[in-house]
Design a protein around this motif. Structure first.
Motif, short mmCIF file in Angstrom:
data_model
loop_
_atom_site.label_atom_id
_atom_site.label_comp_id
_atom_site.label_asym_id
_atom_site.label_seq_id
_atom_site.Cartn_x
_atom_site.Cartn_y
_atom_site.Cartn_z
N ARG A 199 0.72 -0.98 0.25
CA ARG A 199 -0.21 0.23 0.08
C ARG A 199 1.41 1.37 0.24
O ARG A 199 0.55 1.86 -0.94
N TYR A 240 -9.54 -1.25 -1.82
CA TYR A 240 -9.14 -1.89 -0.28
C TYR A 240 -11.01 -1.67 0.50
O TYR A 240 -10.90 -2.80 1.66
N ALA A 251 -12.45 -5.45 1.48
CA ALA A 251 -12.68 -5.67 3.22
C ALA A 251 -14.54 -5.65 3.41
O ALA A 251 -14.34 -6.84 4.25
N SER A 283 -4.37 -6.25 0.14
CA SER A 283 -3.70 -5.69 1.36
C SER A 283 -4.86 -5.25 2.18
O SER A 283 -4.93 -6.20 3.45
N ALA A 284 -6.32 -5.54 1.90
CA ALA A 284 -7.24 -5.37 2.85
C ALA A 284 -7.97 -6.80 2.94
O ALA A 284 -8.05 -6.91 4.57
N ALA A 313 -14.04 -6.41 9.17
CA ALA A 313 -14.88 -5.73 7.95
C ALA A 313 -14.82 -4.28 8.15
O ALA A 313 -14.79 -4.56 7.48
N THR A 322 -12.77 -1.80 9.05
CA THR A 322 -12.12 -1.18 7.85
C THR A 322 -12.72 -0.61 6.99
O THR A 322 -12.00 0.42 5.66
N SER A 331 -11.93 2.87 4.99
CA SER A 331 -11.69 3.43 3.31
C SER A 331 -12.25 4.23 3.12
O SER A 331 -11.33 4.83 2.07
#
Length: 387
Positions: A24, A56, A60, A109-110, A328, A331, A335
C-alpha cells in the motif's frame, strides 16, 4: 501444526509488512519520480492513491463474506496478488492501468489485514500471548521503512521509477515466502461450524466506526503526499531520501507503546490522545513547510497512524458480534475516509496550488475522531460498570 507465539507473531509482522507497508505505502516514495517522468498532475496522483483505497474497500466488503477455504489460503493468496500488482506497475504506462493495478493491490491489502489479523491475533490470544499482537501490527512500519530505504538507495543509483516497482515486488515476494514458513495451517477449530453472529450496531460501536473513518481521512493526505511535498519545496528537498524512512521507523515501535498505554488507561481514551497527537503532526506540515516542522509531521503522523489502526481493531473485540464482521466493517469505514482524502487533496491542490486547505480539513477530522472515541468510551463505561 504449531508455531511458537513469537514466530507466529513474526509471520504476522512480515505479512503486514508485505501487504501494507510495501503493497500500500510504497506508492508514497515512488510517487515523486513517477510524477516527473510520466508526468502526472496532483489530481491524477490523488486518483491513483484513491483507487488503491477503493480496492481496499471492495476487499474489506468481500472479506466479510464467509469464503470457502482456510484463512491461511486467503492470506497467502492476497500476498501473492500484492507482489504481482507491484511488479506489473513497472510495466504500466497509462492511467487506466495504474488505477486497475492499485485497485487490485488495495483489495489484496484488505484481505491480508483482515485474514492475518483474524488468524494470528486469534491464535495469540488463545494461548495467552495477546500482547504479541503489537509485533504483528508493527509490520506496517517495518515494511514502510524497508521499502523506503530500498527506494532511496535505488534513487541514489539513478534507477528509473519502473525499477522501483520491480524492486518493491521482489521485497514483497521475499516476505511472502517467509510467511509461508512461519504461519502454519489453520487449526481444525479455526473455522467454527455454526453460523457466526451478526454485527451489533451498538451506539458505542457506531461512534467508533465514525472515529475510524475520520482517522482514515485525517492521516492519508499526509501519508500520500509528504514525500512529494518535500521534493517540491527547495528548502526541504535534501530530506527526501530520509523522510519516509523516518515515517516507517516511527511507525514500527509505536504500536507497542500505544497499545501498552491502551491497556493501562483504556483503549478508547488512548485512541483519542493518539488522534490529537496525529492532528498536531498534520497541522505542522500544513502551517509551516520548514525542515523542523516536516520532521515533526513525520514523527507524529508516522508514530500514530499504525497504532490508531491497531487500537481501533482491538476496540472492536469488546463491541459484540462476529469478530471478522466487525473488523471488516471497521475496515470499510476506514477505507471510505482514505478514498476521499487523496482525491479531495489532489483536486484542491489543482485549484489553489497548495495542500494547506486539505491538510487543515484533515486536522479537523482527527479532532472530531478524538471526540467520537471519547463518546464511545463513555457509552461503554456507562453500560459496563465492571470495567
Amino acid at each position: 501444526m504449531h508455531r511458537s507465539p513469537f514466530l507466529l507473531s513474526l509471520g504476522g509482522l512480515l505479512a503486514m509488512a508485505a501487504a501494507m507497508g510495501v503493497g500500500r505505502f510504497v506508492y508514497t516514495p515512488i510517487l515523486p519520480p513517477m510524477v516527473e517522468a510520466i508526468p502526472l498532475t496532483k489530481s491524477q496522483a490523488g486518483l491513483i492513491a484513491s483507487a488503491n483505497f477503493v480496492g481496499y474497500l471492495a476487499g474489506a466488503v468481500l472479506a466479510a463474506v464467509r469464503l470457502p477455504g482456510s484463512r491461511r489460503f486467503w492470506l497467502l493468496s492476497s500476498l501473492v496478488a500484492t507482489a504481482t500488482c507491484l511488479f506489473c506497475m513497472g510495466f504500466a504506462t497509462a492511467m487506466p492501468a495504474f488505477l486497475a493495478l492499485r485497485f487490485m493491490a488495495g483489495a489484496a491489502s484488505a484481505f491480508a489485514l483482515i485474514f492475518s489479523s483474524a488468524l494470528v491475533i486469534d491464535r495469540l490470544t488463545a494461548t495467552g500471548n495477546g500482547a504479541l499482537s503489537a509485533v504483528h501490527f508493527s509490520g506496517v512500519g517495518v515494511g514502510i521503512a524497508a521499502s523506503a530505504a530500498l527506494v532511496a538507495l535505488l534513487l541514489k543509483a539513478d534507477a528509473a521509477w519502473t525499477t522501483l516497482w520491480f524492486a518493491s515486488a521482489a521485497l514483497a515476494a521475499a516476505a511472502t515466502l517467509a510467511v509461508v514458513a512461519l504461519v502454519p495451517r489453520d487449526e481444525p477449530t479455526a473455522q467454527p461450524a455454526q453460523k457466526p453472529d451478526g454485527v451489533r450496531l451498538t451506539p458505542d460501536f457506531v461512534a467508533l466506526l465514525g472515529a475510524y473513518g475520520l482517522f482514515g481521512f485525517g492521516y492519508v493526505i499526509t501519508a500520500t503526499f509528504i514525500v512529494d511535498m518535500v521534493r517540491g519545496t527547495s528548502s526541504l528537498a535534501h530530506l527526501e531520501p530520509y523522510i519516509w524512512v523516518l515515517f516507517g521507523l516511527c511507525a514500527a515501535p509505536s504500536v507497542v507503546l500505544w497499545t501498552a498505554l491502551g491497556r493501562r488507561w483504556g483503549v478508547l481514551r488512548i485512541y483519542a490522545v493518539a488522534c490529537l497527537v496525529e492532528a498536531m503532526g498534520v497541522a505542522a506540515s500544513a502551517l509551516w513547510l520548514q525542515p523542523a516542522s516536516i520532521l515533526v509531521s513525520a514523527v507524529f503522523v508516522g508514530g500514530t497512524f499504525v497504532s490508531l489502526t491497531a487500537l481501533g481493531l482491538v476496540a472492536t473485540r469488546s463491541s459484540g458480534g462476529d469478530p471478522r464482521g466487525r473488523i471488516a466493517l471497521m475496515t470499510v469505514s476506514f477505507s471510505v475516509g482514505q478514498i476521499l482524502g487523496p482525491a479531495f487533496a489532489g483536486y484542491v491542490y489543482e485549484a489553489t496550488g497548495s495542500l494547506a486547505t486539505p491538510l487543515l480539513a484533515a486536522v479537523a477530522a482527527l479532532v472530531f475522531a478524538a471526540m467520537l472515541s471519547l463518546v464511545a468510551d463513555a457509552r461503554q463505561r456507562a453500560f459496563s460498570p465492571s470495567r
